[in-house]
Write a protein that holds these residues in place. Structure first.
Motif, short mmCIF file in Angstrom:
data_model
loop_
_atom_site.label_atom_id
_atom_site.label_comp_id
_atom_site.label_asym_id
_atom_site.label_seq_id
_atom_site.Cartn_x
_atom_site.Cartn_y
_atom_site.Cartn_z
N HIS A 1 43.62 -114.28 50.71
CA HIS A 1 44.18 -115.57 51.13
C HIS A 1 44.03 -115.69 52.63
CE1 HIS A 1 46.87 -119.00 51.45
NE2 HIS A 1 47.14 -118.96 50.14
N ALA A 2 43.70 -116.87 53.07
CA ALA A 2 43.53 -117.09 54.52
C ALA A 2 44.89 -117.19 55.20
CB ALA A 2 42.73 -118.36 54.76
N ASP B 1 45.68 -125.07 49.16
CA ASP B 1 45.02 -125.97 48.21
C ASP B 1 43.50 -125.82 48.24
OD1 ASP B 1 47.49 -127.07 47.43
OD2 ASP B 1 47.48 -128.39 49.18
N GLY B 2 43.04 -124.71 48.77
CA GLY B 2 41.60 -124.49 48.89
C GLY B 2 41.12 -124.76 50.31
N ILE B 3 39.97 -124.19 50.66
CA ILE B 3 39.41 -124.38 51.98
C ILE B 3 38.59 -125.68 51.98
CG2 ILE B 3 38.09 -123.29 53.83
CD1 ILE B 3 40.52 -121.68 52.82
N ARG C 1 52.57 -112.69 49.87
CA ARG C 1 52.25 -111.34 50.32
C ARG C 1 51.51 -111.35 51.65
NH1 ARG C 1 51.77 -106.24 48.14
NH2 ARG C 1 53.82 -106.72 47.28
N VAL C 2 50.54 -112.25 51.82
CA VAL C 2 49.77 -112.18 53.06
C VAL C 2 50.56 -112.64 54.27
CG1 VAL C 2 47.55 -112.39 51.88
CG2 VAL C 2 48.66 -114.45 52.78
N PHE D 1 43.48 -120.67 70.84
CA PHE D 1 42.68 -120.71 69.61
C PHE D 1 43.51 -120.35 68.40
CE2 PHE D 1 39.86 -119.25 66.33
CZ PHE D 1 38.90 -120.25 66.33
N ASN D 2 43.29 -121.08 67.33
CA ASN D 2 43.88 -120.79 66.04
C ASN D 2 42.81 -120.98 64.98
OD1 ASN D 2 45.47 -120.44 63.79
ND2 ASN D 2 46.57 -122.37 63.99
N GLY D 3 42.47 -119.89 64.29
CA GLY D 3 41.44 -119.97 63.26
C GLY D 3 41.83 -119.13 62.06
N PRO D 4 41.27 -119.44 60.89
CA PRO D 4 41.66 -118.72 59.67
C PRO D 4 40.86 -117.44 59.45
CG PRO D 4 40.17 -120.52 59.13
CD PRO D 4 40.36 -120.56 60.62
N GLU D 5 41.54 -116.43 58.92
CA GLU D 5 40.91 -115.19 58.50
C GLU D 5 41.50 -114.77 57.16
OE1 GLU D 5 40.72 -112.05 61.32
OE2 GLU D 5 40.34 -113.36 63.02
N SER D 6 40.74 -114.01 56.39
CA SER D 6 41.18 -113.61 55.06
C SER D 6 41.98 -112.31 55.11
CB SER D 6 39.98 -113.40 54.14
OG SER D 6 39.31 -114.62 53.91
#
Length: 819
Positions: free
Chosen positions: A231-232, A283-285, A402-403, A324-329
């Protein structure tokens, strides 16, 4: 520019053009696979890779993960010469500092691991930290460790260099082409459907598909019911304006303040792994996501920044160039996924890197490419094996909860026995509420809630973590001694249970198991399933139920792995392999007074003559029925009672009521583990893995080469002829106050020769006990010479004398379990 020609056929299709996918393509191409296609939905690196911090730290939590990280660093240093593309790799070193005594112990233990794994490391005083990192506030710094070989690099350029290296060897890298579906037939991958924004679409037939889809990977896997639990989360950092006269600095980690610092061209990148993260993309990327940023949330980052300004005062006058704010898994256990998905043949995965994708992807791509090419991993990769994922973990609510915790756990204190706090209670034994009422303090493994220890009346029912004796140490001792001297009851419903049945059941079991499976109905056999190298794929007990049916009991954490191994090796055997785990509760009833208790609840005869060790049979118990397996993982007289879930509460209550007169004690997993390590019983994933030869693990007694052919037989015969190159030994510290967990360095005659694979406190033996492999000085070194050496165990930089033994230090002749 979009490549026009998409081939109709490829040997391998890689989905995802981040650093992970580019690394897999590069390494498959290096192995001679020219028929490779990599599909990237937008541009290469446009998901997560482009905004990664680019830290290259060599030391990881285990030997093989460190091996992969070191490989990555070495690879990145050579890519520019090979491809002409600069990777920006700079070997500036890294420093981790401790602000508490607990953290200092942790990093000193890590330094010991570094020495074992061949990573250069220096322990630092606070003044030495300041000398290497000027301007730092060290008023509360307790110490640090310095890894000179660590560094930093440009993630995007590394990925592009890997992609170029793959192209140079014949791979096709195709951008702006989305993999819409992985196609299958008869349980096997057949190819990939693809589409482009302009409406163009097509299909590539393929033998192998590798999902390197990053934060899109979970949904792509879900289309084929493949479990890829990630999950991102939002990941934050700032980059300052230029700071005048700032010298080149090592990477700095201050985990007690959830922060890391990276100097680059006179600027500081300050990043955070905050304790409670912000999941993203529930809700998905978005389909349009490409080199995108997420909205700023300065309030979320501000506590990290405030501490950072106190820690590194130069930041107070430095302007912020970038927020900066970016998504990671992230994954449920902070470890990435690698390997063959058990659900579909030919479906492979490399995803979920938990913010260490840059340092991990070089080695992970190499290991996965070799795995795909050879059909087996190059070394033990169970720590990141996709088969550890449980099907329920596909649940999106579970992952979101959990993430939010696992991101912060990267910089949390990594205390032994630390339990996750989020997304709990998913899998429970039917006896869960009974155990809870009795004072159970639960841990979680593979989603299962398991009673780790039982609190006394009035005692807090929670862990108080420490590197020293934790608050449950005396509870464990009482439970341990009940198993040794009286009678104890454990709930091990989390065991994986598998039925193998059909007309070919015997022939199949003989082929996949190393021990003799042609036994009478009711006979129980301890065995291993081996690979072609003689390594241990599974450690299990097998009970023959009838001429055509076997009952396999495996660790709960390895159930999916073991099911996959059985099905992979089924061939044409006419058998049905069924996971029956939820159907039965497992109650190990152990201790010298166990017969006294059973006599109160059952009319059956439990004497040695009627029910010898290694036998299973149906018994009456209370007003119900159970199957009683005479076997022990604690080294005492006892039975494991297998009870159907509907009768479990009745049987449990009957045992508890009858046990009042003989002080029956409920016991947890911690006591079971301390008992098993006194008896030198192996634990899969720690003491034995698919890389450990069954003979060197000391399990040759469970291998019967005279029964005929089986998987691994030739490797066993070769090893017997060549001689052992190492032995699994048992250690006991002579200082009774010290504790062992695992990974502590082992020294022979003053030199580091290995590390402990597992450790716990031996309450009967009066000291900490560990298991670990000792290399032979020359193949087949006499055991007497090995035992005559002097041994020490290093704990946080201090060496402690230890005695060593090949035989179990507790009950070496196993007289108690046969009593």
């Amino acid at each position: 520019m979009v490549e026009k020609n998409v081939p109709d056929r490829a040997r391998a299709v890689i989905v995802g053009g981040g650093i992970s996918g580019c690394s897999v393509a590069y390494h498959l191409a290096k192995l001679g696979w020219t028929d490779i296609v990599l599909l990237e939905r937008k541009q290469l690196t446009s998901g997560t890779t482009w905004h990664a911090a680019g830290l290259v730290g060599q030391l990881r939590n285990s030997q093989n993960m460190t091996r992969l990280a070191k490989y990555s660093a070495d690879l990145y240093s050579k890519l520019e010469e090979e491809t002409g593309l600069a990777t920006g790799l700079r070997q500036c070193g890294s420093i981790t500092v401790a602000l508490t005594e607990a953290r200092r112990e942790e990093i000193l233990r890590q330094a010991g691991m570094a020495r074992v794994f061949g990573v250069e490391v220096n322990e630092l005083s606070s003044s030495e930290v300041l000398a290497l990192y000027p301007h730092l506030n060290i008023s509360d710094v307790k110490g640090g460790v310095h890894l000179p070989g660590d560094g930093q690099a440009d993630p995007g350029n590394i990925a592009l260099a890997l992609a170029k290296g793959a192209r140079m060897r014949g791979a096709q890298i195709i951008e702006y082409t989305k993999a819409t579906r992985i196609t299958t037939k008869d349980g096997r991958v057949t190819g990939v459907d693809w589409a482009r924004d302009a409406g163009e679409q097509g299909h590539i037939a393929a033998d192998v598909v590798i999902n390197c889809g990053g934060m899109w990977g979970r949904e792509l896997a879900r289309e084929n019911s493949v479990t890829l639990p990630l999950h991102a989360c939002e990941h934050f950092y700032i980059v300052t304006e230029n700071i005048p006269d700032l010298a080149q600095l090592p990477v700095l980690r201050v985990p007690d303040e959830c922060a890391y610092y990276k100097e680059d061209a006179g600027k500081i990148l300050l990043g955070a792994f905050e304790p409670k993260a912000k999941p993203w993309g529930m809700d998905g990327i978005p389909e349009t996501f490409e080199f995108d940023q997420l909205p700023e949330d300065f309030d979320h980052f501000e506590p990290i920044l405030e501490k950072a300004i106190e820690r590194f005062p130069l930041l107070a006058d430095a302007g912020i160039h970038t927020f900066f704010n970016g998504p990671e898994s992230f994954t449920p256990d902070d470890r990435y996924y690698l390997g063959a998905a058990p659900e579909i043949d030919g479906y492979w995965v490399a995803a979920g890197y938990n913010s260490i994708g840059i340092v991990s992807s070089g080695g992970a791509g190499m290991a996965l490419a070799q795995w795909i090419n050879d059909g087996e991993p190059p070394f033990d990769l169970w720590e990141v094996d996709i088969r550890r994922a449980q099907p329920f973990q596909r649940n999106r609510r579970y992952l979101k909860e959990r993430v939010s915790e696992t991101l912060g756990l990267l910089y949390a204190d990594h205390y032994p026995y630390r339990q996750p706090e989020t997304a709990r209670g998913v899998r429970r034994s039917p006896l869960h509420e009974h155990l809870k009422t009795a004072g159970a303090v639960f841990g979680e493994t593979a989603g299962w809630e398991r009673a780790n220890w039982f609190a006394n009346p009035g005692q807090e029912r929670e862990y108080q973590y420490s590197w020293k004796r934790q608050n449950w140490f005396d509870n464990q001792r009482a439970e341990h001694m009940a198993l040794r001297e009286g009678v104890g009851l454990i709930d091990m419903t989390s065991f994986g249970k598998i039925r193998v049945e059909g007309p070919d059941a015997l022939a199949f079991m003989q082929r996949v198991c190393a021990n003799q499976m042609d036994v009478a109905a009711g006979k129980l056999v301890y065995t291993q399933m081996l690979n072609a190298k003689g390594g241990i794929e599974c450690d299990l007990t097998v009970t023959r139920l009838s001429e055509t049916a076997y009952y396999l009991v495996v660790p709960g954490t390895t159930l999916q792995r073991d099911l996959a191994w059985l099905r992979r090796n089924q061939g044409g055997a006419v058998v049905v392999i069924t996971d029956v785990t939820p159907g039965e509760v497992v109650l190990p009833l152990m201790g010298p007074k166990v017969r006294d208790l059973l006599a109160k609840v059952s009319p059956d005869d439990f004497s040695n003559e009627t029910h010898p060790f290694g036998m299973a049979r149906e018994i009456e118990i209370g007003m119900g029925l159970a199957r009683a397996h005479r076997v022990s993982y604690v080294g005492e007289l006892g039975w494991e009672l297998y009870v159907s879930s509907d009768q479990a509460a009745h049987v449990f209550e009957s045992l508890l009521e009858a046990g009042q007169d003989i002080n029956l004690k409920l016991c947890g997993l911690h006591a079971m583990d301390s008992c098993r390590i006194e008896k030198a019983y192996r634990h899969f994933g720690h003491d034995i893995t698919d890389e450990d030869h069954v003979l060197e693990a000391g399990l040759g007694f469970a291998v019967k080469t005279d029964k005929g052919d089986f998987i691994g037989r030739d490797a066993v015969l070769r090893k017997r002829e060549e001689g052992l190159s190492r032995r699994l030994m048992q250690f006991r510290l002579k200082d009774p106050e010290q504790l062992l967990f695992h990974n502590e360095p082992v020294l022979r005659d003053g030199e580091i020769i290995g590390f402990l694979t597992s450790g716990n406190y031996g309450h009967t033996l009066g000291g900490a006990i560990g298991l670990g492999y000792v290399p032979c000085r020359g193949t087949g070194e006499p055991l007497a010479d090995m035992l005559a050496s002097s041994y020490e165990i290093e704990i946080a930089g201090v060496r402690y004398a230890a005695e060593v033994s090949l035989k179990p230090l507790y009950d070496p002749r196993s007289e108690r379990i046969r009593g």
